[in-house]
Structure formats: structure tokens, C-alpha cells
Design a protein around this motif. Structure first.
Motif, PDB file in Angstrom:
ATOM      1  N   LYS A   1       0.850  -1.195   0.000  1.00 54.22           N
ATOM      2  CA  LYS A   1       0.000   0.000   0.000  1.00 54.22           C
ATOM      3  C   LYS A   1       0.886   1.245   0.000  1.00 54.22           C
ATOM      4  O   LYS A   1       1.909   1.280   0.692  1.00 54.22           O
ATOM      5  CB  LYS A   1      -0.906   0.028   1.239  1.00 54.22           C
ATOM      6  N   PHE A   2       0.459   2.247  -0.786  1.00 52.06           N
ATOM      7  CA  PHE A   2       1.251   3.463  -0.903  1.00 52.06           C
ATOM      8  C   PHE A   2       0.341   4.686  -0.799  1.00 52.06           C
ATOM      9  O   PHE A   2      -0.845   4.628  -1.120  1.00 52.06           O
ATOM     10  CB  PHE A   2       1.980   3.506  -2.248  1.00 52.06           C
ATOM     11  N   ASP A   3       0.950   5.813  -0.386  1.00 55.44           N
ATOM     12  CA  ASP A   3       0.215   7.066  -0.300  1.00 55.44           C
ATOM     13  C   ASP A   3       0.281   7.878  -1.581  1.00 55.44           C
ATOM     14  O   ASP A   3      -0.464   8.853  -1.739  1.00 55.44           O
ATOM     15  CB  ASP A   3       0.752   7.910   0.867  1.00 55.44           C
ATOM     16  N   SER A   4       1.191   7.531  -2.486  1.00 52.15           N
ATOM     17  CA  SER A   4       1.324   8.278  -3.731  1.00 52.15           C
ATOM     18  C   SER A   4       1.559   7.343  -4.901  1.00 52.15           C
ATOM     19  O   SER A   4       2.076   6.229  -4.734  1.00 52.15           O
ATOM     20  CB  SER A   4       2.477   9.280  -3.639  1.00 52.15           C
TER      21      SER A   4
ATOM     22  N   GLU B   1       5.373   6.505  -5.409  1.00 50.38           N
ATOM     23  CA  GLU B   1       5.897   5.416  -4.585  1.00 50.38           C
ATOM     24  C   GLU B   1       5.546   4.060  -5.198  1.00 50.38           C
ATOM     25  O   GLU B   1       6.387   3.152  -5.266  1.00 50.38           O
ATOM     26  CB  GLU B   1       5.320   5.499  -3.175  1.00 50.38           C
TER      27      GLU B   1
ATOM     28  N   PRO C   1      -6.576   4.608  -6.312  1.00 44.24           N
ATOM     29  CA  PRO C   1      -7.393   4.851  -5.109  1.00 44.24           C
ATOM     30  C   PRO C   1      -8.901   4.745  -5.319  1.00 44.24           C
ATOM     31  O   PRO C   1      -9.600   4.123  -4.517  1.00 44.24           O
ATOM     32  CB  PRO C   1      -6.997   6.284  -4.710  1.00 44.24           C
TER      33      PRO C   1
ATOM     34  N   GLU D   1      -8.922   0.490   1.330  1.00 46.50           N
ATOM     35  CA  GLU D   1      -8.591   1.846   1.759  1.00 46.50           C
ATOM     36  C   GLU D   1      -8.306   2.742   0.557  1.00 46.50           C
ATOM     37  O   GLU D   1      -7.987   2.256  -0.537  1.00 46.50           O
ATOM     38  CB  GLU D   1      -7.349   1.830   2.648  1.00 46.50           C
ATOM     39  N   ASN D   2      -8.399   4.046   0.798  1.00 42.87           N
ATOM     40  CA  ASN D   2      -8.129   5.034  -0.241  1.00 42.87           C
ATOM     41  C   ASN D   2      -6.611   5.178  -0.433  1.00 42.87           C
ATOM     42  O   ASN D   2      -5.999   6.171  -0.059  1.00 42.87           O
ATOM     43  CB  ASN D   2      -8.765   6.366   0.152  1.00 42.87           C
ATOM     44  N   LYS D   3      -5.999   4.152  -1.022  1.00 47.14           N
ATOM     45  CA  LYS D   3      -4.552   4.084  -1.223  1.00 47.14           C
ATOM     46  C   LYS D   3      -4.249   3.574  -2.631  1.00 47.14           C
ATOM     47  O   LYS D   3      -5.138   3.152  -3.366  1.00 47.14           O
ATOM     48  CB  LYS D   3      -3.922   3.120  -0.213  1.00 47.14           C
ATOM     49  N   TYR D   4      -2.971   3.607  -2.959  1.00 49.79           N
ATOM     50  CA  TYR D   4      -2.473   2.974  -4.187  1.00 49.79           C
ATOM     51  C   TYR D   4      -1.964   1.583  -3.812  1.00 49.79           C
ATOM     52  O   TYR D   4      -1.240   1.440  -2.823  1.00 49.79           O
ATOM     53  CB  TYR D   4      -1.328   3.788  -4.794  1.00 49.79           C
TER      54      TYR D   4
END
Length: 380
Positions: free
Chosen positions: A201-204, A207, A229, A238-241
Motif C-alpha cells: 500500500k502506498f500514499d502516492s 511510490e 485509489p 482503503e483510499n490508497k495505491y
């Protein structure tokens, strides 16, 4: 008794309105018109129909499961030649199998027992080997096993001249415009005994995308699947990449069968859940990895959910109106991207076939089908 009844048997032909209606479209829902439908049961019947079409300048549309998303088997007042009854295994060797074109891939892999054919599209439960030869798709294990053409040893094909000849894999990927494949010899390998996965899982987007080259260095990696997302949220994540990496062997941190099936289920069901939420149309742009970040941010700016096998540089944008794909095409073309890697071109996307490819196709058409009776209106 008509010529067709004598050639293929009355039970194998129909010009009834209801049958013509059913065969007037495919998975694209583009509406065409079927002249009549023939359910071929052997090579000789196909040969006779091709010779008839050549004499009468009537086009033939070869059809398997009809799952094309872009109109590869939509007829235009053509004879539809349904090959789904030609679904037998002809012979099995140590490292090969010879099948008829109507063989469904999942059925083949079930019958191979300890062996399998490793190019497995998402629709493997319904797609036919002949149809795969037409589109030349990547499978879900794209990183390890490539595309259909890489695994075809030999085919027998009746071309538009009515000639039955053997070829290698050079006639794979032409969506039926050169001829009708009647037998296919495929490489097969031992089934993968152990698999595992990793979920990241990533925030951007940066990444996530920058992680891909590192994962690709693992020679046991089968595929790397990317979920943006908005697609993640629609699928209960979740709202992630997300990146989902699958391995042959135990290189991944998750090898519990139940948990792996749950993760595979997310991948399997993502398109249907997006469709339920109105995003019913998708396509298969392919980009160099350095351009993927720019593309996904453009998709997010335009509120277009996406996912796909990023290990091959492919991202599936999912839209609620097919007209919106024109904007996708323009943007991807500006990034020197390409199309047709998974879903082919058919009627709807033939404008995206590169000019140099069209020249090649026209040359092949003159060689294999100079009268233009094979699947007209597709690719060129």
C-alpha cells in the motif's frame, strides 16, 4: 436442399431472425448484421464455406466465444462461422498439446492435469484458443509468460484463397482477417505447485510506480497488479495505491491459500464492481513505465478509475461513456503509448492501429485474402 445444407448439414446452419440477432454483436455491444450462422464441426466444412464465400464474394466472420470488447467479431451482413463446437483435444505430448479452435482455455487446463497452458486471460472461463490466437493477448501472469504468440508452435489455417497450410506463430494476432485457424499446437509446462503474493500500500502514485522495477527483478514474479485509489475504494479497500505481486514459489509474504484466494478475488472482481458503479467501459493503453505516473494523475484529475497489469505497462481506464475514451486515446498518444495489447482493435479501435502496421496488414491481406472475404472491417 440448399447448398449450405448439403455442405454442413441442416442442423449446423440457421438464417432464423433470433439467431441472426444473437450473432449480430459481441462483448462490445456494437450492433451489426449476420447474414446467416454456421456452426462448423470439422475442417472440411470450414473449407467448403470459405470456397463458397470466395466464389460469391461474401465475407466470413470467424467466431469463438464472442467476448471481444471492441467488435472483433461483429458481422456486417456477413456469414458468421461459429467454431465453438470444434472444441476437442487432438493430441497431447510431453510438452505440447494440439487442439481445435473452439477449445475453452479453462477446460483445456483442467484436462491437462499436471501440465498447463500459462497464458491465461481474465475471461479464461469462456475464451477460446482460436479467439486468443486472433487477439494475441497477455495473460494474468504477463511478466513471467508473456502473450499468446510466444506459446504457439504451429497452426493450420485456411486462408482467403481457400488454401489449407501450416504456419508458425506469424499468423497470430490478426483478428481473423487472414484466414480461419483450424488446429493449434501449443507449448505446455508443469503446473506451478506453490504460489505466494505480496500486497503493498502506498500514499502516492510515485511510490507505487517506483516500486515496480524492483519487483520485476525477481525472476519468480508472475505479475504485478496496480489498483488506483478510486478503484480501491469501490472494491472495499482503503483510499490508497496498491500493488499486488504474485510469485511462482514462496517469495511472497502471503502463502495461506484462503488469504491468497481472497486477494485473487479482488483482482478477479474489480471490473465487475466498477461496472456496477457505472464504469462499464475499459481499454488497454500501454505505456513506458516512466510515463505511467503522468497518465494516472491525468486519470485522477478526470475522475476516471483505473487498475491493471503494470508489470507490462498496461493501465485499464474505466469510463461510464465510450466517447470518453477518445480523450484517453489523445492523451496516451501524446505519451507515445500504444493500444490493443490485451483487448485487440476490432471495429471500434482500428483508427488506433499505427500507420506502419496498416501498411504491413494491407500487404498480408493481399497475400492471404486478396478477395477480402475474411472478417472485413477489422484492423484495416
Amino acid at each position: 436442399m440448399s447448398w449450405f445444407q448439403k455442405a454442413v448439414g441442416g442442423e449446423n446452419i440457421s438464417d432464423e431472425i433470433i439467431d441472426r440477432e444473437v450473432y449480430s454483436t459481441d462483448g462490445s455491444q456494437v450492433k451489426g448484421r449476420a447474414d446467416r450462422i454456421i456452426w462448423a464441426t470439422n475442417e472440411e466444412q470450414i473449407h467448403q464455406v470459405v470456397l463458397y464465400a470466395k466464389r460469391n464474394k461474401k465475407s466470413i466472420v470467424p467466431r469463438g466465444a464472442g467476448t471481444s470488447l471492441f467488435g472483433s467479431v461483429v458481422p456486417q451482413d456477413d456469414i458468421v462461422l461459429d467454431l465453438s463446437n470444434m472444441d476437442k483435444i487432438i493430441s497431447i505430448g510431453k510438452d505440447y498439446v494440439i487442439v481445435e479452435p473452439g477449445m475453452i482455455l479453462d477446460n483445456l487446463n483442467k484436462k491437462l492435469k499436471d501440465k498447463f497452458f500459462p497464458v491465461i486471460p481474465e475471461d479464461s472461463a469462456v475464451c477460446t484458443i482460436g479467439g486468443m490466437c486472433g487477439i494475441n493477448p497477455l495473460g494474468v501472469y504477463d511478466l513471467k509468460f508473456g502473450r499468446m504468440k510466444d506459446w504457439v508452435l504451429e497452426v493450420e489455417m485456411i486462408d482467403g484463397n481457400g488454401r489449407l497450410k501450416k504456419y508458425g506463430n506469424e499468423v497470430i494476432g490478426f483478428e481473423g482477417i487472414l484466414g480461419i485457424i483450424t488446429k493449434i499446437k501449443l507449448m505446455i509446462i508443469d503446473k506451478i505447485k506453490e504460489k505466494s503474493v505480496d500486497v503493498f500500500k502506498f500514499d502516492s502514485a510515485e511510490e507505487a510506480v517506483n516500486k515496480v522495477p524492483q519487483l520485476k527483478q525477481n525472476t519468480n514474479c508472475l505479475s504485478i497488479f496496480f489498483i488506483g485509489p478510486s478503484a480501491a475504494v469501490i472494491n472495499g479497500l482503503e483510499n490508497k495505491y496498491y500493488l499486488i505481486a504474485e510469485y511462482a514459489g514462496l517469495d511472497g509474504s502471503i502463502n495461506d491459500i484462503v488469504e491468497m484466494e481472497r486477494i485473487k478475488g479482488i483482482k478477479r472482481n474489480i471490473s465487475s464492481k466498477l461496472a456496477i458503479n457505472g464504469f462499464t467501459v475499459r481499454d488497454d493503453p500501454c505505456l513506458n513505465i516512466e510515463n505511467v505516473i503522468e497518465f494516472v494523475y491525468w486519470l485522477e484529475k478526470n475522475r476516471i478509475p483505473y487498475y491493471g497489469p503494470i508489470s507490462s505497462g498496461i493501465i485499464y481506464p474505466c469510463v461510464d461513456d465510450i466517447k470518453k475514451l477518445d480523450e484517453v486515446y489523445d492523451f496516451v498518444s501524446g505519451l507515445n503509448g500504444s493500444f490493443g495489447s490485451v483487448f485487440g482493435f476490432g471495429i471500434l479501435k482500428k483508427k488506433l492501429v499505427p500507420i506502419n502496421k496498416k501498411f504491413e496488414l494491407n500487404g498480408l491481406k493481399e497475400k492471404f485474402d486478396p478477395v477480402h472475404i475474411m472478417n472485413r472491417g477489422k484492423l484495416i
